[in-house]
Design a protein around this motif. Structure first.
Motif, short mmCIF file in Angstrom:
data_model
loop_
_atom_site.label_atom_id
_atom_site.label_comp_id
_atom_site.label_asym_id
_atom_site.label_seq_id
_atom_site.Cartn_x
_atom_site.Cartn_y
_atom_site.Cartn_z
N ASN A 99 0.87 -1.19 0.00
CA ASN A 99 0.00 0.00 0.00
C ASN A 99 0.90 1.23 0.00
OD1 ASN A 99 -2.80 0.95 0.09
ND2 ASN A 99 -2.16 1.95 1.97
N GLU A 125 1.09 5.41 -1.46
CA GLU A 125 0.52 6.56 -2.14
C GLU A 125 1.60 7.30 -2.92
OE1 GLU A 125 -2.65 6.88 -2.25
OE2 GLU A 125 -2.96 5.28 -0.78
N THR A 126 1.21 7.96 -3.97
CA THR A 126 2.15 8.78 -4.73
C THR A 126 2.76 9.83 -3.82
OG1 THR A 126 0.89 8.44 -6.75
CG2 THR A 126 2.41 10.30 -6.72
N ASP A 179 5.03 8.88 -1.55
CA ASP A 179 5.58 8.12 -0.42
C ASP A 179 6.61 7.10 -0.87
OD1 ASP A 179 3.86 9.44 1.26
OD2 ASP A 179 2.36 7.87 1.27
N GLU A 180 7.23 7.31 -2.02
CA GLU A 180 7.99 6.24 -2.66
C GLU A 180 9.41 6.03 -2.15
OE1 GLU A 180 6.43 8.60 -4.54
OE2 GLU A 180 5.02 7.57 -5.86
N ASN A 239 -2.58 -1.31 -2.75
CA ASN A 239 -3.02 -0.72 -4.02
C ASN A 239 -2.00 -0.83 -5.15
OD1 ASN A 239 -1.09 1.09 -3.17
ND2 ASN A 239 -2.41 2.90 -3.21
N THR A 240 -0.81 -1.34 -4.84
CA THR A 240 0.30 -1.31 -5.79
C THR A 240 0.96 -2.67 -5.89
OG1 THR A 240 0.77 1.04 -5.34
CG2 THR A 240 2.55 -0.26 -6.28
N GLU A 292 -4.19 -0.23 -8.52
CA GLU A 292 -4.01 1.09 -9.13
C GLU A 292 -2.81 1.15 -10.08
OE1 GLU A 292 -3.87 4.11 -6.14
OE2 GLU A 292 -5.81 3.55 -5.28
N SER A 306 -7.62 7.54 -10.30
CA SER A 306 -7.26 7.90 -8.92
C SER A 306 -8.08 9.10 -8.47
CB SER A 306 -5.78 8.20 -8.84
OG SER A 306 -5.42 9.21 -9.75
#
Length: 222
Positions: free
Chosen positions: A83, A85-86, A88-89, A110-111, A146, A222
């Motif tokens: 999981n 979010e864009t 947070d990579e 989600n990824t 996603e 998204s």
């Protein structure tokens, strides 16, 4: 579970390739592929071991895919779900993949994150890496995720690091002014850049950078 047959080309000769989920019966061949792809002096302890492979097929069998040519495994690709979010990579390969053991696999994430892709050198001219990546895109769509995300080495960076920052190097690769073996391959596979990450993996040629690149599920907004 995943299964498909297609024809790939060895020069002008069509060759049937079978893409499927790997199982315990394949462990010996999967380790052999790693040995062929990463021969000594590559450290043996960085090849897949049976505990890692057992985790792959136990925690996330949909993300454990191999390709067969004439009954012989020619390559594999492995993923897990996280999981993220864009934005947070920032992470290392070891952190995000649990050093390849994927005990952090999150079925509610989600990824789909790529842990590894490996092709035996004898089969690299067949374009199997691109087709295995396509198989993972299909898995993303089937699971309703996603995106697919993963970090790639940048083995060309060390030749230009004296005069270019990492962001300048990436910009030149994206502009077609430079070619990086891994980043350029991933672009041809349909991946798009997210950002370079420092201390992603121990790799002298990349100066320990990894290039995060994603593929967005076109059926998800998204």
């Amino acid at each position: 579970m995943f299964y498909k047959e297609i024809y790939v080309y060895d020069n002008d000769k069509p060759v049937k390739a079978t893409f499927r989920n790997y199982t315990k019966d394949d462990f010996g061949q999967l380790i052999r592929v790693q040995q062929e792809a990463f021969p000594p002096p590559f450290p043996e302890d960085l090849w897949w071991n049976e505990e890692q492979l057992t985790n792959h097929i136990s925690f996330f069998p949909q993300g454990a895919i191999c390709v067969e040519i004439d009954g012989r495994i020619a390559g594999s690709i492995t993923g897990l779900i996280v999981n993220m979010e864009t934005g947070d990579e920032d992470h290392s390969w070891a952190e995000i993949t649990d050093n390849g053991y994927i005990r952090n696999h999150d079925p509610e994430g989600n990824t789909l994150y790529i842990v590894d892709i490996c092709i035996s050198p004898a089969y690299r001219k067949l374009g199997l890496g691109k087709w295995m990546m396509q198989s993972m895109y299909e898995t993303v769509v089937q699971l309703g995720l996603e995106r697919l995300l993963g970090g790639g080495r940048m083995p060309g960076f060390h030749r230009h690091s004296a005069e270019l920052t990492i962001n300048q190097y990436v910009a030149k690769v994206l502009a077609g002014e430079l070619k990086d073996p891994v980043v350029s391959f991933l672009l041809r596979c349909g991946r798009t850049p997210v950002k370079p990450v420092a201390n992603y993996l121990e790799d002298e040629e990349s100066l320990n950078y990894g290039m995060l690149m994603e593929w967005r599920n076109p059926f998800k907004r998204s």
